[in-house]
Enzyme design. Structure first.
Site, PDB file in Angstrom:
ATOM      1  N   ASP A 302      12.986 -40.784  21.388  1.00  0.00           N
ATOM      2  CA  ASP A 302      13.734 -40.263  20.305  1.00  0.00           C
ATOM      3  C   ASP A 302      14.871 -39.079  20.707  1.00  0.00           C
ATOM      4  O   ASP A 302      14.276 -38.133  21.424  1.00  0.00           O
ATOM      5  CB  ASP A 302      12.545 -39.315  19.327  1.00  0.00           C
ATOM      6  CG  ASP A 302      13.134 -38.686  18.311  1.00  0.00           C
ATOM      7  OD1 ASP A 302      13.994 -39.187  17.706  1.00  0.00           O
ATOM      8  OD2 ASP A 302      12.239 -37.627  17.829  1.00  0.00           O
ATOM      9  N   GLN A 306      22.458 -34.856  16.737  1.00  0.00           N
ATOM     10  CA  GLN A 306      23.573 -34.135  16.404  1.00  0.00           C
ATOM     11  C   GLN A 306      24.690 -34.215  17.626  1.00  0.00           C
ATOM     12  O   GLN A 306      24.407 -34.724  18.621  1.00  0.00           O
ATOM     13  CB  GLN A 306      23.399 -32.513  16.659  1.00  0.00           C
ATOM     14  CG  GLN A 306      22.361 -32.055  15.602  1.00  0.00           C
ATOM     15  CD  GLN A 306      22.889 -32.278  14.211  1.00  0.00           C
ATOM     16  OE1 GLN A 306      24.119 -31.675  13.669  1.00  0.00           O
ATOM     17  NE2 GLN A 306      21.952 -32.549  13.229  1.00  0.00           N
TER      18      GLN A 306
HETATM   19  N1  LIG Z   1      13.523 -38.285   1.169  1.00  0.00           N
HETATM   20  C1  LIG Z   1      13.486 -38.764   2.383  1.00  0.00           C
HETATM   21  N2  LIG Z   1      13.502 -37.887   3.408  1.00  0.00           N
HETATM   22  C2  LIG Z   1      13.708 -38.614   4.590  1.00  0.00           C
HETATM   23  C3  LIG Z   1      13.576 -39.709   5.047  1.00  0.00           C
HETATM   24  N3  LIG Z   1      13.601 -39.868   6.320  1.00  0.00           N
HETATM   25  C4  LIG Z   1      13.561 -38.855   6.793  1.00  0.00           C
HETATM   26  N4  LIG Z   1      13.623 -37.868   5.920  1.00  0.00           N
HETATM   27  C5  LIG Z   1      13.602 -36.054   5.884  1.00  0.00           C
HETATM   28  O1  LIG Z   1      14.829 -35.996   6.449  1.00  0.00           O
HETATM   29  C6  LIG Z   1      14.826 -34.964   7.375  1.00  0.00           C
HETATM   30  C7  LIG Z   1      15.442 -35.396   8.716  1.00  0.00           C
HETATM   31  O2  LIG Z   1      14.695 -36.178   9.317  1.00  0.00           O
HETATM   32  P1  LIG Z   1      14.282 -36.337  11.035  1.00  0.00           P
HETATM   33  O3  LIG Z   1      13.276 -37.402  11.140  1.00  0.00           O
HETATM   34  O4  LIG Z   1      14.421 -34.841  11.495  1.00  0.00           O
HETATM   35  O5  LIG Z   1      15.805 -36.582  11.499  1.00  0.00           O
HETATM   36  P2  LIG Z   1      16.404 -36.771  13.074  1.00  0.00           P
HETATM   37  O6  LIG Z   1      17.192 -38.281  12.663  1.00  0.00           O
HETATM   38  O7  LIG Z   1      15.315 -37.041  13.755  1.00  0.00           O
HETATM   39  O8  LIG Z   1      17.617 -35.727  13.054  1.00  0.00           O
HETATM   40  P3  LIG Z   1      17.900 -35.083  14.551  1.00  0.00           P
HETATM   41  O9  LIG Z   1      16.584 -34.671  15.438  1.00  0.00           O
HETATM   42  O10 LIG Z   1      18.715 -33.977  14.104  1.00  0.00           O
HETATM   43  O11 LIG Z   1      18.737 -36.100  15.371  1.00  0.00           O
HETATM   44  C8  LIG Z   1      13.451 -34.357   7.329  1.00  0.00           C
HETATM   45  O12 LIG Z   1      13.083 -33.509   6.539  1.00  0.00           O
HETATM   46  C9  LIG Z   1      12.825 -35.909   7.028  1.00  0.00           C
HETATM   47  O13 LIG Z   1      11.509 -35.529   6.259  1.00  0.00           O
HETATM   48  C10 LIG Z   1      13.552 -40.881   3.976  1.00  0.00           C
HETATM   49  O14 LIG Z   1      13.330 -42.059   4.069  1.00  0.00           O
HETATM   50  N5  LIG Z   1      13.595 -40.234   2.469  1.00  0.00           N
HETATM   51 MG   LIG Z   2      14.818 -35.752  15.563  1.00  0.00          MG
END
Ligand SMILES: Nc1nc2c(ncn2[C@@H]2O[C@H](COP(=O)(O)OP(=O)(O)OP(=O)(O)O)[C@@H](O)[C@H]2O)c(=O)[nH]1
Ligand SMILES: [Mg+2]
Length: 436
Positions: A302, A306
């Protein structure tokens, strides 16, 4: 003696050589064996696309759950999400010029009536505010179509600004925004407005250290909780929230606000839903292993999505058997956190192109998750994708609108004969989706 001594030495060194050769071969075989048994899966995509959330889902479904330490981390994160969300909304109230207590008018007529009853602020008469033009034509605004450009067709300068840039919203005559801005000018911003709600907003502002952000232990007092709840119930804040695509607000805002009473109790223990909705930005690259069978391990990487984090990705590219690339399809009306300018889906397409067409992945199939489909479905009713992607002229349905983006991403693949892209529409926060 001398002769036999030298022979013994030679034999020793030959034996040592042989041993090291055997060691080398064993190490190589071990590595090969491990490589055969270890499937490497990269979770790639821009920030906030949902990579860590997908990993959390997998941990809940296939893994051994979370450690006590991790749960404690989610607990703090979700409580912090409350304060961070409210601080973003308060900042946006001033940036978008929305007063606390703002009442959204029921119709354009009532917006116009309220506007005409207000004094014309100085800056609107002499300044260069975007509001001047639509206001000057207030009487005709009602007859304009919803997405009619604000610009005057006769003026050359205005014509230049009509130039379409993919991902940039076409202007609309938004009388509600104009009304809010005019009432804001009369009432003053967060620091000046009278009343309890604005006072609570000032309280929240004092809690945030400009360098270090919020300290939960100091900040999460009963007074703060009342302040956040009162602010969230305010009609001005709610209107601001309805415009959250115009500023940076974490997607878990509405979730944490809806659950604020439970989340802020002293013995709060995060549920699975809380964990999936907690927003923690990933820094670095994190490996999580899942034992698939006695002989097989799935290692998921994972990464932080950013821009500043992407430099760390390449060192994990070799020996990759599979990639899941995530994009937040709901972010078609938002700009990147990194520059407050680039459309998030345009950014996702560029990033996808550099991964999909990377020489190392020329023959690596890709799974593409078009995530946050729940938010996407809600948004397209209010803001059709054609406002941002003008070549789309289909209906504002989930099926057709998502099909457009699937095609846009599929078309990025320069090696369709060598590799496949497998697209899926996903909702990563949906509880236990994959268990069903
Ligand atoms: N409503 C909704 N929220 C989502 C969904 N998938 C993720 N989120 C929300 O979006 C936000 C970002 O999700 P992360 O999984 O932290 O994103 P990431 O890709 O890991 O982001 P980085 O670590 O910055 O690269 C979190 O608050 C999640 O709960 C979805 O399918 N629907
Ligand atoms: Mg993340």
């Amino acid at each position: 003696m001398g002769c036999s001594a030298s022979t013994a030495k030679e034999e020793d060194s030959i034996a040592a050589l042989r041993n090291s050769e055997i060691d080398r071969q064993l190490a190589q075989e071990k590595k090969q064996l491990e490589a055969e048994r270890k499937i490497k899966l990269l979770l790639l995509g821009p920030g906030e696309s949902g990579k860590s959330t997908i990993l959390k889902q997998m941990t809940l479904i296939y893994g051994n759950g979370f450690s006590q330490e991790q749960i404690e981390g989610f607990r703090s994160a979700i409580q912090l999400n409350i304060l961070v969300s409210m601080a973003s909304l308060i900042k946006a109230m001033d940036n978008l010029h929305i007063p606390y207590g703002f009442q959204t008018p029921e119709s354009d007529e009532s917006a116009l009536q309220r506007i005409s009853a207000l004094p014309m602020p100085e800056q609107l008469i002499h300044g260069s505010s975007d509001e001047i033009e639509p206001l000057a034509r207030c009487d005709t605004a009602k007859s304009l179509p919803a997405n009619a450009p604000v610009v005057d067709q006769q003026s050359n300068a205005s014509k230049a600004s009509l130039q379409y840039e993919e991902g940039k919203r076409t202007h609309t005559n938004d009388l509600v925004a104009i009304l809010a801005s005019r009432e804001y000018a009369v009432k003053g911003g967060t620091m000046k407005q009278d009343g309890q709600v604005a006072e609570y907003a000032r309280h929240i502002k004092t809690l945030e250290d400009t360098q270090f952000g919020f300290n939960l232990e100091v900040s999460m007092t009963p007074e703060t909780i009342v302040a956040v709840k009162t602010l969230w119930a305010d009609s001005g804040i709610q209107y601001c929230f309805s415009r959250s695509h115009e500023f940076q607000l974490i997607d878990s805002c509405s979730y944490v606000m809806a659950n604020i009473d439970r989340i802020t109790t002293s013995d709060f223990k995060p549920t699975e839903d809380d964990i999936l909705n907690a927003r923690i930005m990933t820094i670095g690259v994190h490996e999580t292993k899942f034992k698939i069978s006695n002989k097989m391990t799935l290692a998921i990487y994972d990464v932080g999505g950013q821009r500043s984090e992407r430099k760390k990705w390449a060192q994990f590219f070799s020996d990759t058997q599979s990639i899941i690339f995530l994009i937040a399809i709901s972010s078609y009306d938002q700009v990147c956190l990194e520059d407050d300018e680039t459309n998030r889906v345009v950014e996702s397409m560029n990033l996808f192109s550099s991964i999909c067409n990377h020489p190392l992945f020329k023959k690596t199939d890709l799974v593409l998750f078009l995530n946050k489909i729940d938010l996407f479905e809600e948004k397209i009713q209010k803001r059709p994708i054609s406002l941002y992607f003008q070549d789309y002229d289909g209906p504002n349905t989930l099926q057709e609108s998502s099909k457009y983006f699937v095609k846009r991403f599929m078309d990025i693949n320069k090696y369709p004969n060598d590799k496949q892209i497998y697209p899926h529409l996903t909702h990563a926060t949906e509880p236990n989706r994959q268990k069903r």
